[in-house]
Design an enzyme around this catalytic site. Structure first.
Site, PDB file in Angstrom:
ATOM      1  N   THR A  21      -2.567   3.849   0.866  1.00 54.46           N
ATOM      2  CA  THR A  21      -2.796   5.809   1.220  1.00 54.46           C
ATOM      3  C   THR A  21      -3.453   6.721   0.201  1.00 54.46           C
ATOM      4  O   THR A  21      -3.069   7.665   0.567  1.00 54.46           O
ATOM      5  CB  THR A  21      -1.195   5.954   2.366  1.00 54.46           C
ATOM      6  OG1 THR A  21      -1.380   4.562   3.116  1.00 54.46           O
ATOM      7  CG2 THR A  21      -1.597   6.951   3.159  1.00 54.46           C
TER       8      THR A  21
ATOM      9  N   TYR B 206       2.584  -6.777  -3.548  1.00 52.99           N
ATOM     10  CA  TYR B 206       1.674  -5.883  -2.636  1.00 52.99           C
ATOM     11  C   TYR B 206       0.347  -6.559  -2.225  1.00 52.99           C
ATOM     12  O   TYR B 206      -0.833  -6.963  -2.644  1.00 52.99           O
ATOM     13  CB  TYR B 206       1.019  -4.541  -2.833  1.00 52.99           C
ATOM     14  CG  TYR B 206       0.449  -3.749  -2.023  1.00 52.99           C
ATOM     15  CD1 TYR B 206       0.005  -4.242  -0.660  1.00 52.99           C
ATOM     16  CD2 TYR B 206      -0.421  -2.521  -2.762  1.00 52.99           C
ATOM     17  CE1 TYR B 206      -0.513  -3.770  -0.052  1.00 52.99           C
ATOM     18  CE2 TYR B 206      -0.794  -2.185  -1.303  1.00 52.99           C
ATOM     19  CZ  TYR B 206      -0.812  -2.340  -0.206  1.00 52.99           C
ATOM     20  OH  TYR B 206      -2.107  -1.823   0.819  1.00 52.99           O
TER      21      TYR B 206
ATOM     22  N   LYS C  44       5.746  -6.628   0.010  1.00 54.70           N
ATOM     23  CA  LYS C  44       5.332  -5.531   0.753  1.00 54.70           C
ATOM     24  C   LYS C  44       4.129  -6.356   1.470  1.00 54.70           C
ATOM     25  O   LYS C  44       2.836  -7.031   1.134  1.00 54.70           O
ATOM     26  CB  LYS C  44       4.675  -4.619   0.448  1.00 54.70           C
ATOM     27  CG  LYS C  44       4.267  -3.330   1.378  1.00 54.70           C
ATOM     28  CD  LYS C  44       3.001  -2.277   1.264  1.00 54.70           C
ATOM     29  CE  LYS C  44       2.402  -1.401   2.327  1.00 54.70           C
ATOM     30  NZ  LYS C  44       1.787  -0.791   1.449  1.00 54.70           N
TER      31      LYS C  44
END
Length: 295
Positions: A47, A135, A163
């Site tokens: 993001t 991740y 994640k």
């Protein structure tokens, strides 16, 4: 040992019209997020357009983040590279900037075996004292860390979590099931529509892009769940879901930035070649946010 928890927004990177980093708006963003109850701050995730910045620019963003957060919540730094040595370079920069933890994306473009992925994270963990969060974002990288590999990696002392941004809840469940005996390892959701479901299964929180736009609503999912208000947590999840679904308009994370612009926070657009939303898409986003009570 450090263990991730709660709602951790991967903070957008505000940009000036010339594409340079907008420090003053970024500092405002951090204060706004913390004031609305988030449990961590995460610079330079997906993001945050991590791919748009050089290592030295990343260093400066980490320094600004640590300074502005001022020990109010943990700082998780994105340290993402295709090569092991590139990731280690960014992890060392993050450690020098005194962040609390790093998040490391699977290498993209190249297609690794599970054994190569295991070696990638094991080597990174051996080269830092920081807690490391794996991740996994298969939709973006076309690389997937299988649950058995996560279980092996969870045995490494300073690998403290993963994640999961696959959106495949069976995968998330298997991450949780295979590591549930390890109290020093936590699974974080990376799909904002699945935070409540993840908490029910035993996840420790979420790295949630929509928390940039709706920090209090997103934090309510976690806070109310932990407080035993399951109905309130589920209602917050249902409130958030349309915003996450709306991020499918345009190229990610442009919807997140345009949502912030609608809230009056001048974060600019994503770096080219990502385009602005169309007028029709922007109006759809406005309606979603009005329904959520954000405008």
């Amino acid at each position: 040992m450090f263990k991730p928890y709660g709602i951790i927004p991967p903070v957008i990177s505000p940009l000036h019209e010339d594409g340079s980093f907008n420090e003053s708006v970024y500092r405002i963003m951090i204060d706004r997020l913390i004031a609305n109850g988030v449990h961590g701050i995460f610079p330079l995730g997906t993001t945050g357009e991590f791919y748009a910045f050089t290592p030295e620019q990343s260093r400066r963003i980490f320094e600004i983040t640590v300074d502005q957060v001022a020990n109010r919540v943990p700082v998780y730094a994105g340290a993402n590279s295709i090569t092991t040595r590139g990731a280690i370079e960014l992890v060392k920069i993050a450690q020098e900037c005194k962040v609390e933890a790093v998040s490391v994306l699977t290498p993209m473009f190249i297609s690794q075996t599970q054994e190569e992925l295991y070696g990638f994270y094991k080597t990174i963990a051996a080269n830092t004292d920081l807690p490391v969060i794996i991740y996994n974002n298969r939709p973006k990288t076309n690389v997937h860390i299988e649950p058995k590999t996560i279980a092996r990696l969870s045995e490494i002392k300073n690998i403290v979590g993963v994640k999961d941004s696959t959106g495949d809840f069976t995968n998330t469940e298997e991450y949780i099931r295979l590591t549930r005996g390890n109290d020093e390892f936590g699974v974080l959701l990376g799909r904002d529509t699945l935070i409540y479901a993840g908490l029910c299964y035993g996840a420790v929180g979420a790295i949630a892009s929509c928390a940039n736009v709706a920090p209090r609503i997103t934090a309510d999912i976690y806070d109310k769940y932990i407080a035993g208000d399951l109905a309130g947590a589920l209602e917050a999840q249902f409130t958030l879901a349309p915003l996450r679904i709306a991020t499918g308009m345009g190229t990610f994370p442009q919807v997140i930035k345009e949502g912030l612009e609608l809230e009056g926070i001048k974060v600019g657009k994503c770096l080219d070649p990502i385009a602005s939303l169309s007028d029709e898409q922007r109006e759809t986003l406005r309606c979603v946010m009005q329904t959520m009570g954000l405008l």
